[in-house]
Write a protein that holds these residues in place. Structure first.
Motif, mmCIF file in Angstrom:
data_model
loop_
_atom_site.group_PDB
_atom_site.id
_atom_site.type_symbol
_atom_site.label_atom_id
_atom_site.label_comp_id
_atom_site.label_asym_id
_atom_site.label_seq_id
_atom_site.Cartn_x
_atom_site.Cartn_y
_atom_site.Cartn_z
ATOM 1 N N GLY A 51 65.721 -8.774 46.435
ATOM 2 C CA GLY A 51 64.462 -8.037 46.423
ATOM 3 C C GLY A 51 63.798 -8.073 45.069
ATOM 4 O O GLY A 51 63.860 -9.081 44.355
ATOM 5 N N HIS A 52 63.223 -6.958 44.704
ATOM 6 C CA HIS A 52 62.407 -6.848 43.503
ATOM 7 C C HIS A 52 62.892 -5.666 42.662
ATOM 8 O O HIS A 52 63.630 -4.807 43.148
ATOM 9 N N SER A 53 62.439 -5.614 41.415
ATOM 10 C CA SER A 53 62.888 -4.543 40.519
ATOM 11 C C SER A 53 62.530 -3.163 41.064
ATOM 12 O O SER A 53 63.232 -2.199 40.798
ATOM 13 N N ASN A 54 61.452 -3.067 41.840
ATOM 14 C CA ASN A 54 61.052 -1.773 42.384
ATOM 15 C C ASN A 54 61.634 -1.496 43.772
ATOM 16 O O ASN A 54 61.500 -0.378 44.272
ATOM 17 N N THR A 55 62.292 -2.474 44.401
ATOM 18 C CA THR A 55 62.853 -2.218 45.734
ATOM 19 C C THR A 55 64.376 -2.181 45.762
ATOM 20 O O THR A 55 64.955 -1.425 46.553
ATOM 21 N N ILE A 56 65.040 -2.964 44.932
ATOM 22 C CA ILE A 56 66.505 -3.029 44.981
ATOM 23 C C ILE A 56 67.151 -1.664 44.727
ATOM 24 O O ILE A 56 68.029 -1.253 45.486
ATOM 25 N N PRO A 57 66.741 -0.897 43.700
ATOM 26 C CA PRO A 57 67.347 0.428 43.544
ATOM 27 C C PRO A 57 67.083 1.347 44.747
ATOM 28 O O PRO A 57 67.956 2.117 45.153
ATOM 29 N N LEU A 58 65.900 1.238 45.334
ATOM 30 C CA LEU A 58 65.571 2.058 46.498
ATOM 31 C C LEU A 58 66.406 1.672 47.711
ATOM 32 O O LEU A 58 66.835 2.535 48.489
ATOM 33 N N ILE A 59 66.659 0.384 47.879
ATOM 34 C CA ILE A 59 67.506 -0.073 48.987
ATOM 35 C C ILE A 59 68.934 0.428 48.780
ATOM 36 O O ILE A 59 69.573 0.901 49.718
ATOM 37 N N ALA A 60 69.420 0.347 47.543
ATOM 38 C CA ALA A 60 70.767 0.858 47.246
ATOM 39 C C ALA A 60 70.863 2.333 47.591
ATOM 40 O O ALA A 60 71.842 2.782 48.211
ATOM 41 N N ARG A 61 69.841 3.110 47.223
ATOM 42 C CA ARG A 61 69.836 4.548 47.538
ATOM 43 C C ARG A 61 69.768 4.779 49.044
ATOM 44 O O ARG A 61 70.451 5.660 49.573
ATOM 45 N N ALA A 62 68.963 3.980 49.740
ATOM 46 C CA ALA A 62 68.846 4.125 51.192
ATOM 47 C C ALA A 62 70.155 3.821 51.904
ATOM 48 O O ALA A 62 70.416 4.342 52.987
ATOM 49 N N LEU A 63 70.993 2.999 51.274
ATOM 50 C CA LEU A 63 72.290 2.656 51.858
ATOM 51 C C LEU A 63 73.413 3.576 51.381
ATOM 52 O O LEU A 63 74.575 3.346 51.685
ATOM 53 N N GLY A 64 73.063 4.613 50.615
ATOM 54 C CA GLY A 64 74.052 5.609 50.238
ATOM 55 C C GLY A 64 74.478 5.641 48.796
ATOM 56 O O GLY A 64 75.290 6.480 48.409
ATOM 57 N N PHE A 65 73.962 4.755 47.954
ATOM 58 C CA PHE A 65 74.309 4.759 46.527
ATOM 59 C C PHE A 65 73.253 5.584 45.802
ATOM 60 O O PHE A 65 72.329 5.052 45.186
ATOM 61 N N ALA A 66 73.384 6.909 45.892
ATOM 62 C CA ALA A 66 72.386 7.840 45.373
ATOM 63 C C ALA A 66 72.157 7.687 43.873
ATOM 64 O O ALA A 66 71.071 7.969 43.380
ATOM 65 N N GLU A 67 73.170 7.228 43.142
ATOM 66 C CA GLU A 67 73.069 7.122 41.683
ATOM 67 C C GLU A 67 72.507 5.782 41.215
ATOM 68 O O GLU A 67 72.540 5.491 40.012
ATOM 69 N N ALA A 68 72.000 4.964 42.107
ATOM 70 C CA ALA A 68 71.474 3.655 41.713
ATOM 71 C C ALA A 68 70.373 3.829 40.668
ATOM 72 O O ALA A 68 69.402 4.549 40.886
ATOM 73 N N ALA A 69 70.562 3.177 39.533
ATOM 74 C CA ALA A 69 69.603 3.288 38.428
ATOM 75 C C ALA A 69 68.357 2.462 38.714
ATOM 76 O O ALA A 69 68.423 1.412 39.369
ATOM 77 N N ASP A 70 67.229 2.954 38.220
ATOM 78 C CA ASP A 70 66.004 2.159 38.288
ATOM 79 C C ASP A 70 66.225 0.858 37.528
ATOM 80 O O ASP A 70 67.106 0.760 36.673
ATOM 81 N N MET A 71 65.417 -0.145 37.837
ATOM 82 C CA MET A 71 65.583 -1.467 37.239
ATOM 83 C C MET A 71 64.325 -1.810 36.444
ATOM 84 O O MET A 71 63.231 -1.849 37.010
ATOM 85 N N PRO A 72 64.485 -2.060 35.148
ATOM 86 C CA PRO A 72 63.310 -2.456 34.364
ATOM 87 C C PRO A 72 62.832 -3.861 34.752
ATOM 88 O O PRO A 72 63.606 -4.673 35.261
ATOM 89 N N GLU A 73 61.591 -4.117 34.492
ATOM 90 C CA GLU A 73 60.964 -5.401 34.834
ATOM 91 C C GLU A 73 61.662 -6.584 34.168
ATOM 92 O O GLU A 73 61.641 -7.694 34.692
ATOM 93 N N CYS A 74 62.336 -6.356 33.055
ATOM 94 C CA CYS A 74 62.958 -7.443 32.296
ATOM 95 C C CYS A 74 64.417 -7.711 32.702
ATOM 96 O O CYS A 74 65.057 -8.593 32.132
ATOM 97 N N GLU A 75 64.932 -7.004 33.681
ATOM 98 C CA GLU A 75 66.346 -7.150 34.063
ATOM 99 C C GLU A 75 66.496 -8.050 35.290
ATOM 100 O O GLU A 75 65.913 -7.778 36.337
ATOM 101 N N TYR A 76 67.284 -9.101 35.138
ATOM 102 C CA TYR A 76 67.498 -10.054 36.229
ATOM 103 C C TYR A 76 68.973 -10.249 36.578
ATOM 104 O O TYR A 76 69.273 -10.898 37.579
ATOM 105 N N ASP A 77 69.891 -9.752 35.777
ATOM 106 C CA ASP A 77 71.309 -10.100 35.942
ATOM 107 C C ASP A 77 72.162 -9.039 36.627
ATOM 108 O O ASP A 77 73.370 -9.195 36.733
ATOM 109 N N ARG A 78 71.570 -7.981 37.134
ATOM 110 C CA ARG A 78 72.334 -6.914 37.786
ATOM 111 C C ARG A 78 72.666 -7.283 39.231
ATOM 112 O O ARG A 78 71.805 -7.707 39.991
#
Length: 171
Positions: A119-146
């Motif tokens: 996905g994208h930096s603005n959707t991957i953390p939200l998808i993680a949270r939707a799947l139960g990982f409530a502590e998923a950190a937001d992802m900055p625009e410059c991060e690609y390796d997580r």
């Protein structure tokens, strides 16, 4: 009798862990430019190959992306290696609709499914949270390796965040 009970307990634990979905969540690799739907840069192509190598033993059978080509191009080496189809999921209902649709598709898969979501930096953390990982950190625009790995077993979600490919730095 104790050995029989121990063997039954071990069998139950083994069966339970085999019944957990494993979901890998990554952001698309580096873009070639800032256009609306860019291809991957050379660094992005290298990261896509690194993703395939990182998931070589994972055997994802299901791959979901957004409809944008940078997500598909990131997933293609992994899909090719594992002979898995890429299913783009649209943005009907905006980002919230996209996140809900991905989570719904993942939850509808078999209990032992191995899934890759690109996905994208603005959707991957939200998808993680939707799947139960409530502590998923937001992802900055410059991060690609997580890479976030989730094990979904019923109502329980276990998570592990790792890195893959060349490290990215945010300044």
């Amino acid at each position: 009798m104790k050995r029989l009970l121990l063997a039954a307990a071990v069998s139950l634990l083994t069966a339970t862990s085999a019944m957990a979905q494993t979901v890998y969540l990554v952001r698309h690799a580096e873009k070639a430019d800032a256009s609306a739907d860019p291809v991957l840069s050379e660094a992005g192509q290298a990261r896509a190959a690194a993703l395939s190598a990182a998931l070589a033993e994972a055997h994802p059978g299901y791959i979901f992306t957004s409809p944008l080509q940078r997500t598909r191009l990131t997933a293609e080496p992994t899909a090719t290696f594992h002979s898995a189809a890429i299913e783009p999921v649209g943005f009907d209902g905006g980002s919230a609709g996209h996140v809900a649709a991905i989570a719904e598709r993942v939850r509808a898969l078999p209990d032992d499914a191995v899934v890759l979501v690109v996905g994208h930096s603005n959707t991957i953390p939200l998808i993680a949270r939707a799947l139960g990982f409530a502590e998923a950190a937001d992802m900055p625009e410059c991060e690609y390796d997580r890479m976030t790995m989730l094990h979904l077993a019923g109502d329980e979600t276990h998570s592990q965040v790792t890195r893959y490919g060349a490290p990215t730095t945010c300044e």
